[in-house]
Design a protein around this motif. Structure first.
Motif, short mmCIF file in Angstrom:
data_model
loop_
_atom_site.label_atom_id
_atom_site.label_comp_id
_atom_site.label_asym_id
_atom_site.label_seq_id
_atom_site.Cartn_x
_atom_site.Cartn_y
_atom_site.Cartn_z
N ALA A 76 0.68 -1.21 0.00
CA ALA A 76 0.04 -0.05 0.35
C ALA A 76 1.50 1.11 0.12
CB ALA A 76 -0.71 -0.07 1.44
N ASP A 77 1.84 0.90 0.17
CA ASP A 77 2.73 2.27 -0.22
C ASP A 77 4.27 2.01 -1.05
OD1 ASP A 77 4.00 0.70 2.08
OD2 ASP A 77 4.95 2.98 3.68
N GLN A 78 5.39 2.88 -0.78
CA GLN A 78 5.99 2.66 -1.63
C GLN A 78 7.49 2.59 -0.46
OE1 GLN A 78 5.84 3.68 -4.92
NE2 GLN A 78 4.16 3.45 -4.95
N ASN A 101 -5.01 5.50 -4.26
CA ASN A 101 -5.75 6.28 -2.98
C ASN A 101 -5.62 7.39 -1.95
OD1 ASN A 101 -8.61 4.95 -0.99
ND2 ASN A 101 -7.11 2.80 -0.93
N SER A 102 -6.79 7.16 -1.15
CA SER A 102 -6.87 8.41 -0.80
C SER A 102 -7.09 8.12 0.90
CB SER A 102 -7.88 9.85 -1.09
OG SER A 102 -9.08 9.24 -1.24
N LEU A 103 -6.39 9.32 1.54
CA LEU A 103 -6.23 9.84 3.46
C LEU A 103 -7.97 9.99 3.93
CD1 LEU A 103 -5.06 8.17 6.03
CD2 LEU A 103 -4.08 9.84 6.21
N VAL A 104 -8.77 8.82 4.84
CA VAL A 104 -9.77 9.38 4.93
C VAL A 104 -9.83 9.43 6.34
CG1 VAL A 104 -11.15 9.58 3.47
CG2 VAL A 104 -11.51 7.82 4.88
N LEU A 208 -0.12 6.19 -3.41
CA LEU A 208 0.39 4.63 -5.04
C LEU A 208 0.95 3.31 -4.11
CD1 LEU A 208 2.19 7.40 -7.38
CD2 LEU A 208 -0.18 6.84 -7.01
N TYR A 209 -0.06 1.97 -4.54
CA TYR A 209 0.41 0.87 -4.91
C TYR A 209 1.32 0.06 -5.69
CZ TYR A 209 -3.19 0.95 -1.46
OH TYR A 209 -4.45 1.52 0.19
N PRO A 210 2.47 -0.09 -5.21
CA PRO A 210 3.21 -0.71 -6.74
C PRO A 210 2.93 -2.34 -5.98
CG PRO A 210 4.41 -0.19 -3.90
CD PRO A 210 3.13 0.26 -3.77
N ILE A 211 3.37 -3.22 -7.38
CA ILE A 211 3.29 -4.17 -7.38
C ILE A 211 4.65 -5.16 -8.11
CG2 ILE A 211 2.11 -4.51 -9.56
CD1 ILE A 211 0.55 -7.17 -8.32
N ALA A 212 4.47 -6.61 -7.53
CA ALA A 212 6.19 -6.82 -8.41
C ALA A 212 6.30 -8.32 -7.46
CB ALA A 212 7.81 -6.13 -7.87
N PRO A 213 6.54 -8.85 -9.09
CA PRO A 213 6.96 -10.62 -8.91
C PRO A 213 8.13 -10.73 -7.61
CG PRO A 213 6.67 -10.03 -11.05
CD PRO A 213 7.13 -8.48 -9.91
N VAL A 238 -12.42 -3.08 -12.25
CA VAL A 238 -12.66 -3.16 -11.00
C VAL A 238 -11.83 -3.00 -9.66
CG1 VAL A 238 -12.51 -5.49 -9.31
CG2 VAL A 238 -12.71 -6.00 -11.52
N MET A 239 -10.71 -2.75 -10.28
CA MET A 239 -10.17 -2.03 -8.95
C MET A 239 -11.01 -0.28 -8.95
SD MET A 239 -7.47 -3.61 -7.57
CE MET A 239 -7.13 -2.48 -7.06
N ALA A 240 -11.64 -0.10 -9.52
CA ALA A 240 -12.57 0.91 -9.77
C ALA A 240 -14.03 1.39 -9.43
CB ALA A 240 -12.87 1.78 -11.20
N LYS A 241 -14.18 0.15 -9.28
CA LYS A 241 -15.69 -0.35 -8.46
C LYS A 241 -15.56 -0.53 -7.23
CE LYS A 241 -18.70 -4.45 -7.47
NZ LYS A 241 -18.85 -5.60 -8.36
N TYR A 242 -14.31 -0.41 -6.07
CA TYR A 242 -13.80 -0.39 -5.49
C TYR A 242 -13.36 0.70 -4.80
CZ TYR A 242 -15.12 -5.47 -4.95
OH TYR A 242 -16.19 -6.34 -5.23
N GLY A 243 -12.97 1.70 -5.65
CA GLY A 243 -12.45 3.21 -5.28
C GLY A 243 -11.78 3.52 -5.18
N PHE A 244 -10.83 2.67 -6.20
CA PHE A 244 -9.49 3.34 -6.06
C PHE A 244 -9.49 3.54 -7.66
CE2 PHE A 244 -9.14 -0.53 -3.67
CZ PHE A 244 -7.94 -0.91 -2.95
N GLY A 245 -8.03 4.93 -7.65
CA GLY A 245 -8.21 5.61 -8.80
C GLY A 245 -6.98 5.66 -9.61
N LYS A 246 -6.47 5.70 -10.55
CA LYS A 246 -5.61 5.23 -11.76
C LYS A 246 -4.24 5.69 -10.71
CE LYS A 246 -7.81 4.02 -15.31
NZ LYS A 246 -7.17 3.15 -16.26
N PRO A 247 -3.21 4.74 -11.42
CA PRO A 247 -1.65 5.40 -10.53
C PRO A 247 -1.44 6.93 -10.92
CG PRO A 247 -1.60 4.03 -12.43
CD PRO A 247 -2.80 3.94 -12.14
#
Length: 247
Positions: A76-78, A101-104, A208-213, A238-247
């Motif tokens: 969930a973070d860099q 994402n955003s913090l609330v 921003l959420y990073p992903i890697a093998p 699908v990610m947008a459906k759950y409220g995530f934004g584009k990176p």
């Protein structure tokens, strides 16, 4: 066919089944979205079974560092992913950011009131505030940074009810065990019947959420394939459906 041949074939099929498993360790805030993504990926790759493992990003990193059999890591973070990269635990050349994402700040839906600003959290009315543990939970680090910038960390820290991950912070608020809590907007959205968003807390750096093998992935080909998949239009929808934004 002899019994020995049947045994050998059974062992071969079992080995293939194990080799076809893809273990994805993902930040707790990705739980709902990834549970929907997994069967979509499997439909496109019927020879692969996705195993999902959710926890706080720091806890997941520790698992991988200790040799847990993981193929893909989504943080969930860099900061956490940088630590994984520095330790040689991921394939850096295949690392990418895939959502934002955003913090609330949220409060119990049935509560008597809601803070209008971050400064209000310092008032006596807010005795307990759920915050992810800053040392190991990304949402906690984002929260501490926001509070420090506002000059409120010293006032809020004594009120902090530490959470092992963002979903635990969400649960604390949903059950009315705290007066307010810091979570991601996507987490607040899954419990509209129990919590309400008081306000958005702008972060200094984008979430921003990073992903890697994972470098030691047993299923390297599928790991890269899954990372590529989360960037597709289908997965991003699908990610947008759950409220995530584009990176």
């Amino acid at each position: 066919m002899s019994r020995l041949s049947l045994v050998i074939l059974t062992l071969l099929f079992s080995a293939q089944a194990v080799a076809a498993e893809l273990t994805v360790s993902a930040a707790a805030s990705l739980t709902n979205a990834f549970r929907e993504l997994a069967p979509l990926y499997e439909a496109k790759h019927p020879d692969t079974k996705v195993q999902l493992n959710f926890a706080g990003s720091g806890a997941l990193l520790q698992q991988i560092a200790k040799g847990a059999p993981v193929d893909v890591f989504a943080s969930a973070d860099q900061v956490t992913m940088n630590q994984a990269q520095e330790q040689g635990l991921i394939k850096a050349d295949q690392r990418s950011d895939f959502v934002s994402n955003s913090l609330v700040v949220i409060v119990p839906l049935q509560g008597s009131g809601a803070p209008a600003s971050i400064q209000d959290l310092a008032k006596p009315a807010y005795e307990r505030v759920a915050i992810g543990l800053p040392a190991s939970v990304p949402v906690g680090r984002y929260t501490k940074s926001v509070l420090e910038k506002a000059g409120l960390w010293a006032a809020i820290e004594p009120k902090m009810i530490g959470a092992q991950n963002v979903r635990q912070a969400l649960d604390y608020v949903a059950r009315g065990e705290v007066d307010a809590g810091f979570v991601y907007a996507t987490d607040a959205a899954i419990m509209p019947d129990k919590v309400k968003v008081a306000f958005t807390a702008p972060t200094q750096d984008p979430i921003l959420y990073p992903i890697a093998p994972v470098a030691s992935a047993a299923n390297a080909g599928a790991a890269k394939s899954f990372v590529d998949f989360v960037h597709t239009d289908e997965a991003q929808a699908v990610m947008a459906k759950y409220g995530f934004g584009k990176p």
